[in-house]
Design a protein around this motif. Sequence first.
Motif, PDB file in Angstrom:
ATOM      1  N   GLN A  26      28.801  -0.695  34.419  1.00 29.95           N
ATOM      2  CA  GLN A  26      29.934   0.046  33.867  1.00 29.95           C
ATOM      3  C   GLN A  26      30.855  -0.917  33.142  1.00 29.95           C
ATOM      4  O   GLN A  26      31.131  -2.016  33.638  1.00 29.95           O
ATOM      5  CB  GLN A  26      30.692   0.722  34.997  1.00 29.95           C
ATOM      6  N   GLY A  27      31.313  -0.513  31.971  1.00 31.62           N
ATOM      7  CA  GLY A  27      32.310  -1.287  31.239  1.00 31.62           C
ATOM      8  C   GLY A  27      31.713  -2.168  30.167  1.00 31.62           C
ATOM      9  O   GLY A  27      30.726  -1.815  29.527  1.00 31.62           O
ATOM     10  N   GLU A  28      32.332  -3.327  29.982  1.00 35.00           N
ATOM     11  CA  GLU A  28      31.971  -4.240  28.898  1.00 35.00           C
ATOM     12  C   GLU A  28      31.137  -5.398  29.434  1.00 35.00           C
ATOM     13  O   GLU A  28      31.521  -6.057  30.397  1.00 35.00           O
ATOM     14  CB  GLU A  28      33.239  -4.779  28.234  1.00 35.00           C
ATOM     15  N   ILE A  29      30.006  -5.640  28.774  1.00 34.28           N
ATOM     16  CA  ILE A  29      29.138  -6.755  29.148  1.00 34.28           C
ATOM     17  C   ILE A  29      29.251  -7.811  28.060  1.00 34.28           C
ATOM     18  O   ILE A  29      28.792  -7.609  26.929  1.00 34.28           O
ATOM     19  CB  ILE A  29      27.684  -6.290  29.324  1.00 34.28           C
ATOM     20  N   ASP A  30      29.887  -8.921  28.425  1.00 37.31           N
ATOM     21  CA  ASP A  30      30.100 -10.011  27.475  1.00 37.31           C
ATOM     22  C   ASP A  30      29.997 -11.342  28.210  1.00 37.31           C
ATOM     23  O   ASP A  30      29.578 -11.391  29.375  1.00 37.31           O
ATOM     24  CB  ASP A  30      31.451  -9.855  26.767  1.00 37.31           C
ATOM     25  N   LEU A  31      30.376 -12.414  27.558  1.00 38.65           N
ATOM     26  CA  LEU A  31      30.279 -13.756  28.125  1.00 38.65           C
ATOM     27  C   LEU A  31      30.982 -13.876  29.474  1.00 38.65           C
ATOM     28  O   LEU A  31      30.509 -14.580  30.368  1.00 38.65           O
ATOM     29  CB  LEU A  31      30.853 -14.781  27.135  1.00 38.65           C
ATOM     30  N   MET A  32      32.078 -13.177  29.646  1.00 35.29           N
ATOM     31  CA  MET A  32      32.863 -13.273  30.887  1.00 35.29           C
ATOM     32  C   MET A  32      32.092 -12.757  32.111  1.00 35.29           C
ATOM     33  O   MET A  32      32.367 -13.186  33.227  1.00 35.29           O
ATOM     34  CB  MET A  32      34.177 -12.508  30.753  1.00 35.29           C
ATOM     35  N   VAL A  33      31.147 -11.846  31.925  1.00 35.12           N
ATOM     36  CA  VAL A  33      30.445 -11.239  33.060  1.00 35.12           C
ATOM     37  C   VAL A  33      28.939 -11.478  33.029  1.00 35.12           C
ATOM     38  O   VAL A  33      28.225 -11.048  33.938  1.00 35.12           O
ATOM     39  CB  VAL A  33      30.733  -9.722  33.147  1.00 35.12           C
ATOM     40  N   ALA A  34      28.440 -12.170  32.024  1.00 35.70           N
ATOM     41  CA  ALA A  34      26.993 -12.341  31.853  1.00 35.70           C
ATOM     42  C   ALA A  34      26.338 -13.029  33.046  1.00 35.70           C
ATOM     43  O   ALA A  34      25.253 -12.626  33.484  1.00 35.70           O
ATOM     44  CB  ALA A  34      26.692 -13.085  30.562  1.00 35.70           C
ATOM     45  N   ASP A  35      26.968 -14.060  33.602  1.00 34.69           N
ATOM     46  CA  ASP A  35      26.383 -14.751  34.752  1.00 34.69           C
ATOM     47  C   ASP A  35      26.319 -13.836  35.971  1.00 34.69           C
ATOM     48  O   ASP A  35      25.334 -13.838  36.710  1.00 34.69           O
ATOM     49  CB  ASP A  35      27.174 -16.014  35.093  1.00 34.69           C
ATOM     50  N   ARG A  36      27.361 -13.072  36.172  1.00 35.03           N
ATOM     51  CA  ARG A  36      27.380 -12.124  37.292  1.00 35.03           C
ATOM     52  C   ARG A  36      26.299 -11.060  37.103  1.00 35.03           C
ATOM     53  O   ARG A  36      25.593 -10.712  38.051  1.00 35.03           O
ATOM     54  CB  ARG A  36      28.756 -11.478  37.387  1.00 35.03           C
ATOM     55  N   LEU A  37      26.150 -10.565  35.879  1.00 39.42           N
ATOM     56  CA  LEU A  37      25.106  -9.591  35.584  1.00 39.42           C
ATOM     57  C   LEU A  37      23.733 -10.189  35.868  1.00 39.42           C
ATOM     58  O   LEU A  37      22.904  -9.565  36.533  1.00 39.42           O
ATOM     59  CB  LEU A  37      25.192  -9.130  34.126  1.00 39.42           C
ATOM     60  N   LEU A  38      23.494 -11.392  35.383  1.00 44.77           N
ATOM     61  CA  LEU A  38      22.200 -12.032  35.591  1.00 44.77           C
ATOM     62  C   LEU A  38      21.912 -12.208  37.080  1.00 44.77           C
ATOM     63  O   LEU A  38      20.791 -11.956  37.547  1.00 44.77           O
ATOM     64  CB  LEU A  38      22.151 -13.376  34.871  1.00 44.77           C
ATOM     65  N   SER A  39      22.900 -12.604  37.842  1.00 42.30           N
ATOM     66  CA  SER A  39      22.736 -12.764  39.280  1.00 42.30           C
ATOM     67  C   SER A  39      22.348 -11.442  39.941  1.00 42.30           C
ATOM     68  O   SER A  39      21.441 -11.388  40.783  1.00 42.30           O
ATOM     69  CB  SER A  39      24.035 -13.312  39.876  1.00 42.30           C
ATOM     70  N   VAL A  53      17.828  -0.160  35.132  1.00 47.01           N
ATOM     71  CA  VAL A  53      19.189  -0.583  34.802  1.00 47.01           C
ATOM     72  C   VAL A  53      19.826   0.562  34.017  1.00 47.01           C
ATOM     73  O   VAL A  53      19.447   0.824  32.874  1.00 47.01           O
ATOM     74  CB  VAL A  53      19.192  -1.890  33.982  1.00 47.01           C
ATOM     75  N   ASP A  54      20.769   1.239  34.625  1.00 50.33           N
ATOM     76  CA  ASP A  54      21.418   2.406  34.015  1.00 50.33           C
ATOM     77  C   ASP A  54      22.627   1.942  33.204  1.00 50.33           C
ATOM     78  O   ASP A  54      23.580   1.393  33.746  1.00 50.33           O
ATOM     79  CB  ASP A  54      21.844   3.376  35.113  1.00 50.33           C
ATOM     80  N   LEU A  55      22.569   2.193  31.900  1.00 41.36           N
ATOM     81  CA  LEU A  55      23.614   1.756  30.973  1.00 41.36           C
ATOM     82  C   LEU A  55      24.542   2.894  30.535  1.00 41.36           C
ATOM     83  O   LEU A  55      25.298   2.731  29.580  1.00 41.36           O
ATOM     84  CB  LEU A  55      22.975   1.113  29.739  1.00 41.36           C
ATOM     85  N   ALA A  56      24.511   4.010  31.224  1.00 35.19           N
ATOM     86  CA  ALA A  56      25.278   5.188  30.801  1.00 35.19           C
ATOM     87  C   ALA A  56      26.765   4.899  30.635  1.00 35.19           C
ATOM     88  O   ALA A  56      27.409   5.460  29.749  1.00 35.19           O
ATOM     89  CB  ALA A  56      25.071   6.337  31.787  1.00 35.19           C
ATOM     90  N   GLU A  57      27.314   4.032  31.470  1.00 34.69           N
ATOM     91  CA  GLU A  57      28.752   3.787  31.425  1.00 34.69           C
ATOM     92  C   GLU A  57      29.109   2.420  30.836  1.00 34.69           C
ATOM     93  O   GLU A  57      30.225   1.945  31.013  1.00 34.69           O
ATOM     94  CB  GLU A  57      29.337   3.944  32.824  1.00 34.69           C
ATOM     95  N   VAL A  58      28.167   1.833  30.118  1.00 29.45           N
ATOM     96  CA  VAL A  58      28.444   0.565  29.438  1.00 29.45           C
ATOM     97  C   VAL A  58      29.034   0.890  28.071  1.00 29.45           C
ATOM     98  O   VAL A  58      28.466   1.665  27.309  1.00 29.45           O
ATOM     99  CB  VAL A  58      27.166  -0.294  29.295  1.00 29.45           C
ATOM    100  N   THR A  59      30.175   0.292  27.768  1.00 32.59           N
ATOM    101  CA  THR A  59      30.876   0.577  26.517  1.00 32.59           C
ATOM    102  C   THR A  59      30.729  -0.529  25.484  1.00 32.59           C
ATOM    103  O   THR A  59      31.057  -0.335  24.315  1.00 32.59           O
ATOM    104  CB  THR A  59      32.378   0.787  26.794  1.00 32.59           C
ATOM    105  N   PHE A  60      30.243  -1.696  25.911  1.00 37.63           N
ATOM    106  CA  PHE A  60      30.088  -2.840  25.007  1.00 37.63           C
ATOM    107  C   PHE A  60      28.995  -3.739  25.560  1.00 37.63           C
ATOM    108  O   PHE A  60      28.920  -3.954  26.775  1.00 37.63           O
ATOM    109  CB  PHE A  60      31.404  -3.617  24.903  1.00 37.63           C
ATOM    110  N   LEU A  61      28.155  -4.259  24.670  1.00 38.18           N
ATOM    111  CA  LEU A  61      27.074  -5.162  25.055  1.00 38.18           C
ATOM    112  C   LEU A  61      26.919  -6.202  23.966  1.00 38.18           C
ATOM    113  O   LEU A  61      26.632  -5.853  22.827  1.00 38.18           O
ATOM    114  CB  LEU A  61      25.776  -4.373  25.237  1.00 38.18           C
TER     115      LEU A  61
END
Length: 117
Positions: A26-39, A53-61
């Motif tokens: 959910q939300g924005e996937i960018d450099l700030m959260v990429a490591d957490r996402l990968l983990s 991986v459900d991207l329904a609530e992702v607003t930015f990638l």
Amino acid sequence: MATSEPEGRFAVRRQVHEDRVVVWLQGEIDLMVADRLLSELHAAVEQSPEIEVDLAEVTFLDSTGIRALLNAHAAALRLGHRIYVTNASGIVMQVLEVTGVDSLLTADPRDRRPQGR
């Protein structure tokens, strides 16, 4: 169910089902959260042979999010597992299409056969 608390503009939740692990983003996937996402994605890959991986609530990638998805895909393939994205739309789907990741990571969820087998 494993749950991570929202980190500003991003949240992730992982739930184990009988036949797969579902990772809701959910939300924005960018450099700030990429490591957490990968983990989170690597943990899911270790948990199950099938990861949705459900991207329904992702607003930015951005490209770092794409890199995390591709890295998790490579890890899944090494284990003979399968990872795919669902419910991408709008700008997120456009990013997946432009990068070619849509054809690599989107799948008919009714097709439960792991890739590479």
